[in-house]
Design an enzyme around this catalytic site. Structure first.
Site, PDB file in Angstrom:
ATOM      1  CD  GLU A 101      -2.936  -1.265   2.230  1.00 25.30           C
ATOM      2  OE1 GLU A 101      -2.738  -0.547   3.232  1.00 25.30           O
ATOM      3  OE2 GLU A 101      -3.872  -2.053   2.140  1.00 25.30           O
ATOM      4  CB  CYS A 114       3.333   7.307   3.018  1.00 21.77           C
ATOM      5  SG  CYS A 114       3.866   6.180   4.327  1.00 21.77           S
ATOM      6  CB  CYS A 121       6.764  -5.171   8.967  1.00 20.57           C
ATOM      7  SG  CYS A 121       8.124  -4.415   9.894  1.00 20.57           S
ATOM      8  CB  CYS A 125       6.010  -2.397  16.132  1.00 23.99           C
ATOM      9  SG  CYS A 125       7.745  -2.035  15.766  1.00 23.99           S
ATOM     10  CB  CYS A 128       2.590  -1.520  13.604  1.00 25.25           C
ATOM     11  SG  CYS A 128       2.665  -1.265  11.816  1.00 25.25           S
ATOM     12  N   GLY A 170       6.819  -2.131   6.144  1.00 25.58           N
ATOM     13  CA  GLY A 170       8.166  -2.663   6.206  1.00 25.58           C
ATOM     14  C   GLY A 170       9.154  -1.763   6.927  1.00 25.58           C
ATOM     15  CD  GLU A 171      13.555  -0.573   9.855  1.00 25.42           C
ATOM     16  OE1 GLU A 171      14.338   0.189   9.229  1.00 25.42           O
ATOM     17  OE2 GLU A 171      12.851  -0.197  10.811  1.00 25.42           O
ATOM     18  CB  SER A 202      10.455   6.077   9.043  1.00 24.89           C
ATOM     19  OG  SER A 202      10.024   5.743  10.348  1.00 24.89           O
ATOM     20  CB  SER A 224       9.502   3.970  14.845  1.00 27.16           C
ATOM     21  OG  SER A 224       9.087   4.300  13.528  1.00 27.16           O
ATOM     22  CG  HIS A 226       6.710   4.183  18.806  1.00 26.27           C
ATOM     23  ND1 HIS A 226       5.989   5.243  18.298  1.00 26.27           N
ATOM     24  CD2 HIS A 226       7.226   3.537  17.714  1.00 26.27           C
ATOM     25  CE1 HIS A 226       6.050   5.232  16.973  1.00 26.27           C
ATOM     26  NE2 HIS A 226       6.798   4.220  16.597  1.00 26.27           N
ATOM     27  CG  ASN A 301      -4.654   6.199  13.411  1.00 28.04           C
ATOM     28  OD1 ASN A 301      -5.508   7.071  13.488  1.00 28.04           O
ATOM     29  ND2 ASN A 301      -3.397   6.455  13.072  1.00 28.04           N
ATOM     30  CB  CYS A 344       0.606   6.966  11.278  1.00 27.14           C
ATOM     31  SG  CYS A 344       2.229   6.401  11.760  1.00 27.14           S
TER      32      CYS A 344
END
Length: 370
Positions: A101, A114, A121, A125, A128, A170-171, A202, A224, A226, A301, A344
């Site tokens: 996406e 984005c 991934c 996390c 996510c 993904g990372e 990121s 990231s 957090h 979200n 996000c």
């Protein structure tokens, strides 16, 4: 081996897989001059030409060779969703059938894309939605730059993409070479010519790759974060067990010395009762006190099967004020594309989860409920 197999023609070479340096090497290998790379890049990215016969400043023999052995092939847009705020999400399908996406976010003075770097991934996390599907594979350079290529074609010249953030699925730093080549194309004057300040990668904190990136590619960095301490970050961002905060902050300080923005943007998702207390804010101030920082607070979200809730507005404002009063530039990210699950942390993609992580998570959640 039968004759049909022996004489099978290899797959065409996708020229979207090369940045300028790679394309120069390719043409030199054909006995051509390196400047052919610049000519072809301009045809592809600035003129939108994919038919080699139309590349009239190339020799006829070279055009014939390219037509016979090469291709310019981007992913395919198979679904499009437009949010009420103008945000647009595309599902892009790769040649093998995998989908990722890509999200377009228009604002008054900028237009941001984005981009995804992997199918799924592997970092798990816990907040996510992409992590819930597990990891399938890395994207190729062509599949990464192809997202920008297709998006700009779809939007047209009147809606130019001004910023790119590698913050999709993904990372990025676990797909280092392909991501760097794609970012080189984004910044190349003969391709998209984006400023290094307008291309942001990121990461969740892959420290050795951050150090390597610092030496080979000059783009803006977002981390990231957090959590303000190792104990909590180990739970929210499991890669922290391998690269704890002390190592991560050292890498951030080093990157900020040479990075185009001279600071690191830290992303911090606001989770009710988890990482949003005033004590957490003060701990975060201590963590970032000697790191050139900008902090981006992200309202969480919710998504199906998530047990987290978004922090209340008052808690977010108090958190921001503590950081702001300590001299840390702190903003609250405006939620965009929420009505199409493009905000996000919500990208999930339509791919097969070969790790079966989603089944394990469902079983764990069922056991917990029971």
């Amino acid at each position: 081996m039968n004759s049909a197999t022996a004489s099978a023609k290899p797959d065409p070479i996708n020229l979207l897989d090369f940045d300028r340096k790679g394309l120069q090497t390719f043409f030199v290998g054909l006995g051509e001059k390196p400047f052919r790379a610049t000519q072809v890049l301009k045809w592809i990215y600035q003129e939108g030409v994919t038919d080699f016969e139309r590349m009239t400043n190339l020799s006829k023999p070279l055009r014939a060779y390219l037509s016979e052995n090469c291709q310019i092939k981007a992913p395919q847009i198979v679904a499009e969703q437009l949010a009420s705020d103008g945000t647009c999400k595309w599902a892009m399908q790769m040649q093998c059938g995998n989908r990722v996406e890509t999200v377009y976010i228009p604002e008054e003075r900028r237009a941001t894309l984005c981009i995804s770097s992997q199918v799924g991934c592997a970092l798990a996390c816990t907040f996510c939605s992409t992590a819930k599907q597990g990891f399938n594979r890395n994207l190729s350079t062509a599949e990464i730059i192809g997202q920008l290529y297709l998006a700009q074609q779809r939007l047209g010249p009147e809606r130019r993409i001004t910023n790119v953030v590698m913050m999709g699925m993904g990372e990025p730093l676990l797909n280092f070479d392909n991501v760097v080549a794609a970012m080189n194309l984004m910044m190349d004057d003969f391709c998209y010519g984006l400023s290094k300040r307008r291309v942001t990668i990121s990461t969740s904190g892959i420290v050795p790759a951050m150090q390597r990136l610092n030496a080979v590619c000059d783009v803006s960095m977002a981390v990231s974060l957090h959590a303000p301490n190792d104990e909590l970050r180990d739970q929210l961002v499991p890669i922290n067990v391998k690269y704890p905060l002390k190592e991560l902050m050292e890498a951030c300080r080093a990157y900020a010395k040479t990075g185009p923005r001279k600071h690191i943007t830290f992303e911090y998702v606001m989770l009710d009762g988890v990482n949003d207390s005033e004590r957490d804010a003060h701990t975060l101030v201590k963590l970032l006190k000697d790191v050139p920082s900008k902090l981006n607070l992200i309202p969480f979200n919710p998504f199906p099967q998530s047990h987290y809730r978004c922090s209340g507005q008052n808690a977010i404002l108090k958190f921001r004020d503590i950081l702001h009063n300590a001299g840390i530039v702190t903003t609250i990210r405006k939620t965009r594309g929420e009505d199409i699950d493009a905000a996000c942390g919500q990208l999930v993609g339509q791919v097969q989860d070969k790790s079966r992580r989603h089944l394990k998570l469902q079983a764990q959640e069922a056991a917990h409920v029971g």
